[in-house]
Design an enzyme around this catalytic site. Structure first.
Site, PDB file in Angstrom:
ATOM      1  N   LYS A  52       0.837  -1.200   0.000  1.00 57.84           N
ATOM      2  CA  LYS A  52       0.000   0.000   0.000  1.00 57.84           C
ATOM      3  C   LYS A  52       0.875   1.254   0.000  1.00 57.84           C
ATOM      4  O   LYS A  52       0.580   2.241  -0.682  1.00 57.84           O
ATOM      5  CB  LYS A  52      -0.925  -0.014   1.230  1.00 57.84           C
ATOM      6  N   GLN A  96      -4.915  -1.900   9.497  1.00 57.14           N
ATOM      7  CA  GLN A  96      -4.718  -3.206   8.876  1.00 57.14           C
ATOM      8  C   GLN A  96      -5.306  -4.300   9.775  1.00 57.14           C
ATOM      9  O   GLN A  96      -5.073  -4.319  10.978  1.00 57.14           O
ATOM     10  CB  GLN A  96      -3.210  -3.424   8.634  1.00 57.14           C
ATOM     11  N   ASP A 119     -11.325   2.065   3.702  1.00 60.79           N
ATOM     12  CA  ASP A 119     -11.651   0.637   3.559  1.00 60.79           C
ATOM     13  C   ASP A 119     -13.151   0.438   3.297  1.00 60.79           C
ATOM     14  O   ASP A 119     -13.558  -0.629   2.838  1.00 60.79           O
ATOM     15  CB  ASP A 119     -11.325  -0.095   4.872  1.00 60.79           C
TER      16      ASP A 119
HETATM   17  N1  GUN Z   1      -6.619  -7.368   5.886  1.00 57.52           N
HETATM   18  C1  GUN Z   1      -6.948  -8.162   4.838  1.00 57.52           C
HETATM   19  N2  GUN Z   1      -7.667  -7.468   3.931  1.00 57.52           N
HETATM   20  C2  GUN Z   1      -7.813  -6.222   4.413  1.00 57.52           C
HETATM   21  C3  GUN Z   1      -8.457  -5.045   3.935  1.00 57.52           C
HETATM   22  O1  GUN Z   1      -9.078  -5.015   2.864  1.00 57.52           O
HETATM   23  N3  GUN Z   1      -8.368  -3.947   4.727  1.00 57.52           N
HETATM   24  C4  GUN Z   1      -7.711  -3.975   5.921  1.00 57.52           C
HETATM   25  N4  GUN Z   1      -7.701  -2.861   6.630  1.00 57.52           N
HETATM   26  N5  GUN Z   1      -7.106  -5.035   6.397  1.00 57.52           N
HETATM   27  C5  GUN Z   1      -7.149  -6.155   5.647  1.00 57.52           C
END
Ligand code: GUN
Length: 287
Positions: A52, A96, A119
């Protein structure tokens, strides 16, 4: 048979976003910013967060990753979110997942200001999605629809079957496909006659988190197969999807690969959501 190349599509979309970021920076004199919070030292999460970070920087979005120890108290995390909520230079906040057991995930996600919730997990955004109001759309489901559209796949009137009922992928993807006029079925670990249902799918979305579980037997001749899985193959330890690609590819008309399919699109949509949040913030400010 066509492979839908998520990696290539994400490169094209990022190129456009990079130009957009430059353009808006000239207008608003500030760059968009995404803050990512990572709790603990899970190797998978660290790798996602690095992805990211790299993608943000590529297109000119500022990125700050705040790494916190596993033993952090929930209250400390909530206070950090309060601070970021009030920080005018921060457009997007992403915590996360998964979080350690002692932290209440729902409480944390609800604390993020909904207009910074890139998200799309905040209840305000979830409700808006299900009420067809404008909202921040979760990244993976948004990426899946973008992939289908990029390949000009007809969704309206088709049988779409989603394997997996998670709040992050299965449920919002079902809603987005319904909004595109597909007939949607969700199957899961308790579903009876699983193959009978999946083999009627014109579009099969696989998000179950089981390495290579779905074989050609699950798939109707000519179906579109989207593999959302990110697993380690227990034999080779290599990255693999939920589909056994070699056997699925003999049946599918369109299929995605792992890696290089949905994964890069998820990141791309996170950048789109951050840019969208930034523009909303800037428009409020200059209104
Ligand atoms: N962990 C696995 N997939 C995701 C996601 O789409 N967003 C976040 N914040 N954590 C994750």
């Amino acid at each position: 048979m066509t492979i839908i190349d998520g990696k290539q599509l994400s490169i094209t979309l990022k190129q456009h976003m990079k130009e957009d970021v430059l353009y808006y920076k000239r207008i608003y004199s500030r760059l968009p910013k995404l803050t990512v919070i990572l709790v603990g030292d899970d190797a998978g999460s660290q790798s996602y967060v690095r992805g990211k970070e790299k993608a943000s920087l590529e297109i000119g979005i500022l990125n700050e990753t705040i790494a916190l120890p596993e033993i952090i108290e929930e209250e400390t995390l909530l206070n950090l979110i309060n601070k970021l909520n009030n920080d005018e230079t921060v457009d997007g906040i992403l915590v996360q997942l998964p979080l350690p057991e002692h932290i209440d995930k729902t409480r944390v996600l609800e604390r993020i200001r909904f207009d910074k919730d890139v998200d799309g997990f905040h209840p305000v955004n979830v409700a808006a999605l299900w009420q067809k109001k404008s909202c921040i759309v979760p990244c993976t489901p948004k990426g899946i629809i973008t992939l289908l559209k990029s390949a000009n796949i007809q969704i309206a009137g088709k049988n779409a079957v989603i394997m997996g009922r998670s709040e992050i992928v299965g449920l919002p993807t079902a809603k987005l496909l319904l909004d595109q006029d597909a007939s949607v079925t969700i199957v899961h670990s308790k579903t009876e006659n699983l193959k009978k249902i999946t083999s009627q799918a014109d579009i099969l979305i696989v998000a179950i988190g089981r390495p290579r579980y779905v074989t050609g037997e699950f798939i109707k001749e000519g179906a579109v197969v989207i593999d959302v899985g990110v697993n380690r193959d227990p034999q080779t330890n290599k990255l693999c999807g939920d589909c056994d690609f070699e056997s699925c590819v003999t049946k599918a008309s369109y299929i995605t690969k792992v890696p290089g399919g949905v994964g890069p699109m998820t990141i791309c949509c996170l950048l789109q959501n951050t840019l969208e949040a930034y523009l909303n913030h800037m428009e409020e400010k200059y209104d």
